[in-house]
Design an enzyme around this catalytic site. Structure first.
Site, mmCIF file in Angstrom:
data_model
loop_
_atom_site.group_PDB
_atom_site.id
_atom_site.type_symbol
_atom_site.label_atom_id
_atom_site.label_comp_id
_atom_site.label_asym_id
_atom_site.label_seq_id
_atom_site.Cartn_x
_atom_site.Cartn_y
_atom_site.Cartn_z
ATOM 1 N N CYS A 117 39.442 0.338 63.411
ATOM 2 C CA CYS A 117 40.458 0.631 64.430
ATOM 3 C C CYS A 117 41.390 -0.566 64.612
ATOM 4 O O CYS A 117 42.605 -0.427 64.727
ATOM 5 C CB CYS A 117 39.793 0.941 65.770
ATOM 6 S SG CYS A 117 38.501 2.185 65.704
ATOM 7 N N CYS B 77 42.384 9.817 63.661
ATOM 8 C CA CYS B 77 42.430 8.454 63.131
ATOM 9 C C CYS B 77 41.380 8.288 62.039
ATOM 10 O O CYS B 77 41.660 7.712 60.987
ATOM 11 C CB CYS B 77 42.150 7.445 64.245
ATOM 12 S SG CYS B 77 43.612 6.957 65.168
#
Lengths: 267, 108
Positions: free
Chosen positions: A183, A228
């Site tokens: 991330c 994501c």
């Protein structure tokens, strides 16, 4: 060829030198920026911000209104609605959006608003749990979080939540997927830079459920996580799982102090 | 599919004033171009194809909508009001169903 390359380089340098640095320093984002922490609002285009700013124009408000209706609708064998126990949401739910996910002592787990609602539905209302990104679920979550609109994010990471927070932090910094990215590689190291045609934000969670123009409807933070994860070609977890709950806590903590924006509008 | 629409019309205005009218409705606006991921079959088109606004029975604004219009369509336009009256907004679905909403304005 050589000349063309030179000209291009010149244009590139000029474009870089003038606006990017200056606008970043000069622009005042008001409540949407706390220290170095910036809401996704500050990365959004002016047009997108305008949609969010006007409650009438903001299509996420359609879900808030739907949630308000559902809040008052009786469902399940116990013959109760949310309102039967929680009465006026503007009073009883006013700190939920800024403090969740919380560690729930009675089940010994971290719990976000979605999971809390479904626990209420199965245990107290004797009703069927909702699917995570269903219209009713998004509606009520939006409605509940909306009651904290403007309040600064303030999640607790001590006590029972401490171990979850640690797991979330690990998840955030763990490389994953075929692209081998964590991330942080996008949302810490490259926030503000372009990823193809989009500007990377810091990946804040204060506006969820967020109305995404791409989705043409609001979506949960866990749906965003799944997106994501897919983009770095990792196998996403299911919505509402422990892995994403821990990550949700960490992400919300990253946005500590930012105002609750539910329902935010993003591209 | 269409649910409760929202409209914003100023409650009061002066004669000859140009007012801004806003409207928003919740609708999937299924384009007819998408395929069902599992069966591979086309999802039939289902959009709002017409939006009409009347003022005291007279059409003052109308629009034909096509598949490229986004879900939850928002429409805003201006109108010069000369007299008090009532706006009526009507959205017509592909299957012929309509949803409408009224809004009054006082003109002084």
């Amino acid at each position: 060829m050589k000349r063309k390359a030179l000209v291009l380089a010149g244009v590139g340098a000029a474009a870089l030198a003038v606006p990017s640095v200056m606008t970043f320093a000069a622009e005042d984002f008001g409540k949407y920026q706390v220290g170095d922490t910036r809401s996704g609002y500050t990365f959004a285009k002016v047009e997108t911000r305008a949609i969010q700013d006007d409650d009438f124009e903001n299509p996420g408000m359609l879900w808030v209104e739907h949630g308000e209706e559902v809040w008052e609708t009786v469902d399940g064998k116990a013959g109760k609605s949310c309102k039967s126990c929680h009465a006026d949401a503007s009073d009883t739910m006013k700190n939920v959006g800024s403090t969740y996910p919380v560690f729930a002592k009675d089940i010994g787990k971290l719990e976000n608003v979605e999971n809390r609602i479904n626990r209420c539905r199965t245990d107290n209302m004797k009703a069927k749990p909702w699917k995570y990104d269903s219209r009713d679920m998004l509606g009520v979550v939006s409605y509940v979080k909306r009651q904290s609109f403007g309040q600064p994010m303030n999640v607790k990471i001590d006590g029972g939540a401490a171990s979850w927070f640690k797991k979330g932090e690990e998840f955030y910094n763990q490389r994953r997927g075929q692209l081998d990215m964590a991330c942080k590689h996008c949302h810490v190291d490259n926030a503000g830079n372009m990823i193809r045609a989009n500007t990377l934000s810091q990946g804040q969670g204060n506006g969820f459920p967020t109305y995404r123009l791409k989705w043409q409807k609001p979506g949960s933070l866990h749906r965003r996580f799944r997106g994501c994860n897919k983009q770095v070609r990792a196998k996403p977890y299911k919505t509402g799982t422990d892995e994403y709950l821990a990550l949700e806590l960490y992400v919300m903590w990253r946005g500590q102090g930012l105002p609750v924006e539910t329902p935010a509008v993003r591209n | 599919m269409a649910s409760k629409p929202r409209v914003r019309v100023p409650k009061k205005a002066k004669a000859g004033e140009i007012i801004t009218i806003k409207s928003l409705i919740s609708h999937k606006m299924e384009t007819g171009q998408r395929k069902d991921k599992k069966s591979g079959e086309k999802i039939p088109r289902k959009i709002i194809n017409k939006f009409v606004c009347t003022f005291n029975g007279k059409v003052v604004f109308s629009a034909d909508w096509h598949p490229a219009v986004s879900a939850n369509p928002y429409m805003s336009f201006s109108y010069k009001v000369m007299e008090s009256g009532e706006f009526e907004f009507t959205w017509t679905d592909d299957d012929g169903k309509t949803v409408s909403k009224k809004a009054k304005i006082m003109v002084s």
